[in-house]
Design an enzyme around this catalytic site. Structure first.
Site, short mmCIF file in Angstrom:
data_model
loop_
_atom_site.label_atom_id
_atom_site.label_comp_id
_atom_site.label_asym_id
_atom_site.label_seq_id
_atom_site.Cartn_x
_atom_site.Cartn_y
_atom_site.Cartn_z
N TYR A 43 21.52 30.51 78.95
CA TYR A 43 22.01 30.86 77.61
C TYR A 43 23.50 31.23 77.64
CZ TYR A 43 17.38 31.37 75.30
OH TYR A 43 16.14 31.17 74.74
N GLY A 44 23.95 31.66 78.83
CA GLY A 44 25.30 32.24 78.94
C GLY A 44 26.43 31.35 78.49
N CYS A 74 17.75 40.30 78.36
CA CYS A 74 18.79 39.29 78.61
C CYS A 74 20.01 39.76 77.86
CB CYS A 74 18.32 37.94 78.09
SG CYS A 74 19.57 36.65 78.14
N ASN A 75 21.10 39.95 78.60
CA ASN A 75 22.32 40.44 77.95
C ASN A 75 22.86 39.45 76.93
OD1 ASN A 75 23.47 43.08 79.26
ND2 ASN A 75 22.43 41.93 80.86
N THR A 76 22.78 38.17 77.27
CA THR A 76 23.35 37.16 76.39
C THR A 76 22.59 37.14 75.07
OG1 THR A 76 23.84 35.90 78.40
CG2 THR A 76 24.10 34.76 76.31
N THR A 194 21.25 40.19 83.80
CA THR A 194 20.02 40.57 84.50
C THR A 194 19.82 39.80 85.81
OG1 THR A 194 18.82 39.05 83.05
CG2 THR A 194 18.84 41.38 82.45
N HIS A 195 20.58 38.73 86.02
CA HIS A 195 20.50 38.02 87.29
C HIS A 195 21.28 38.74 88.40
CE1 HIS A 195 19.11 34.60 84.97
NE2 HIS A 195 19.02 33.86 86.05
#
Ligand code: DGL
Length: 274
Positions: A43-44, A74-76, A194-195
């Site tokens: 998504y980034g 998920c931050n994105t 989160t990765h």
């Protein structure tokens, strides 16, 4: 058998499993359903419109699965979709359900880690471009300076299981150097993807020992536990049989092969056609 009213945990792919691990550790009695939208990850690098549309579709699926509460791990997705979903969609789709993200809990606390009032953020292009961390940290800690660095190669390295290999060092060092060159006073680095906890060992190689490196899993878990205490009307609706189920929008075989790297245990996932 499926949990009856699980807490939904969403990520574009595998990264949210690092958060799920901490959520289960903190809230072992609760049921969880995890969905990785692997078919459309990453998504980034995607537009606001795409991330919003994909995330909304997945949130609607969680609601069909009877989740009273969904965590966008998920931050994105939290940066690009959460606000619109909370403000525009939720009142129409299901006003009694809740969708939470990972940015707010992190920005509420990050200012307590820094002594120099200078925080570095490492994240995807999408999260950095959204400026969400800068905007949110400013609200809670107006005297904290925020420096951001996008690391577009880090997620692909991790997704391809190359993160422990020597080739990854080049990109890790590059990201760290670019961040630290923005200010000599950064004493706290947030892994705002989160990765990235999977790269922690390599990151530590290129960061001096007096700089704190913060991952989000535990912060998000503590914040969710606190939220459930403050919201008994949601808490009561969350089923508690300690069950966890996994879904992916892509190949279950690939998901099961990769998931253990993030989750620490092997999983058996189900397929969701979306
Ligand atoms: N897990 C996502 C995040 O926390 C990054 C992965 C992606 O780009 O899809 O931002």
């Amino acid at each position: 058998m499926l949990p009856t009213q699980p807490i939904g945990v969403f990520d574009s792919g595998y990264g949210g499993l690092t958060v799920l691990k901490d959520l289960i550790h903190k809230l072992p009695a609760y049921d969880f359903v995890y969905l990785g939208d692997n078919a459309r990850a990453p998504y980034g690098t995607r537009s606001f419109e795409s991330v919003y549309r994909y995330t909304l579709e997945c949130v609607q699926w969680f609601f069909k699965m009877d989740c009273p509460l969904v965590v966008l791990a998920c931050n994105t997705a939290s940066a690009k979709a959460l606000r619109t979903i909370q403000q525009n969609d939720l009142p129409n789709i299901n006003p009694n359900n809740r969708v939470l993200g990972v940015i707010r809990p992190t920005t509420e606390i990050i200012g307590t880690f820094t002594k120099t009032n200078n925080v570095g953020i490492l994240a995807t292009n999408g999260t950095v471009q959204s400026n969400s961390y800068k905007i949110e940290i400013e609200k809670f800690f107006p005297s904290v300076n925020v420096f951001q660095q996008a690391c577009p190669m880090w997620v692909p390295l991790i997704e391809n299981n190359e993160h422990n290999n020597a080739g990854a060092d080049y990109f890790v060092k590059e990201g760290i150097d670019k961040l630290l060159s923005q200010s000599r006073n950064i004493d706290t680095i947030l892994l705002a993807c989160t990765h990235y906890p999977l790269l922690r060992q390599k990151i530590e190689k290129y960061v001096s020992a007096d700089i704190k490196i913060i991952s989000q899993g535990e912060i998000v878990a503590n914040s969710l536990a606190d939220y459930l205490k403050r919201h008994p009307e949601i808490n009561e609706r969350c089923s508690k049989h300690g069950k966890v189920v996994f879904y992916t929008t892509d190949s279950t075989e690939d998901f099961d092969n990769h998931a253990a790297i993030f989750y620490g245990k092997t999983v058996k996932s189900n397929h969701l056609a979306i």
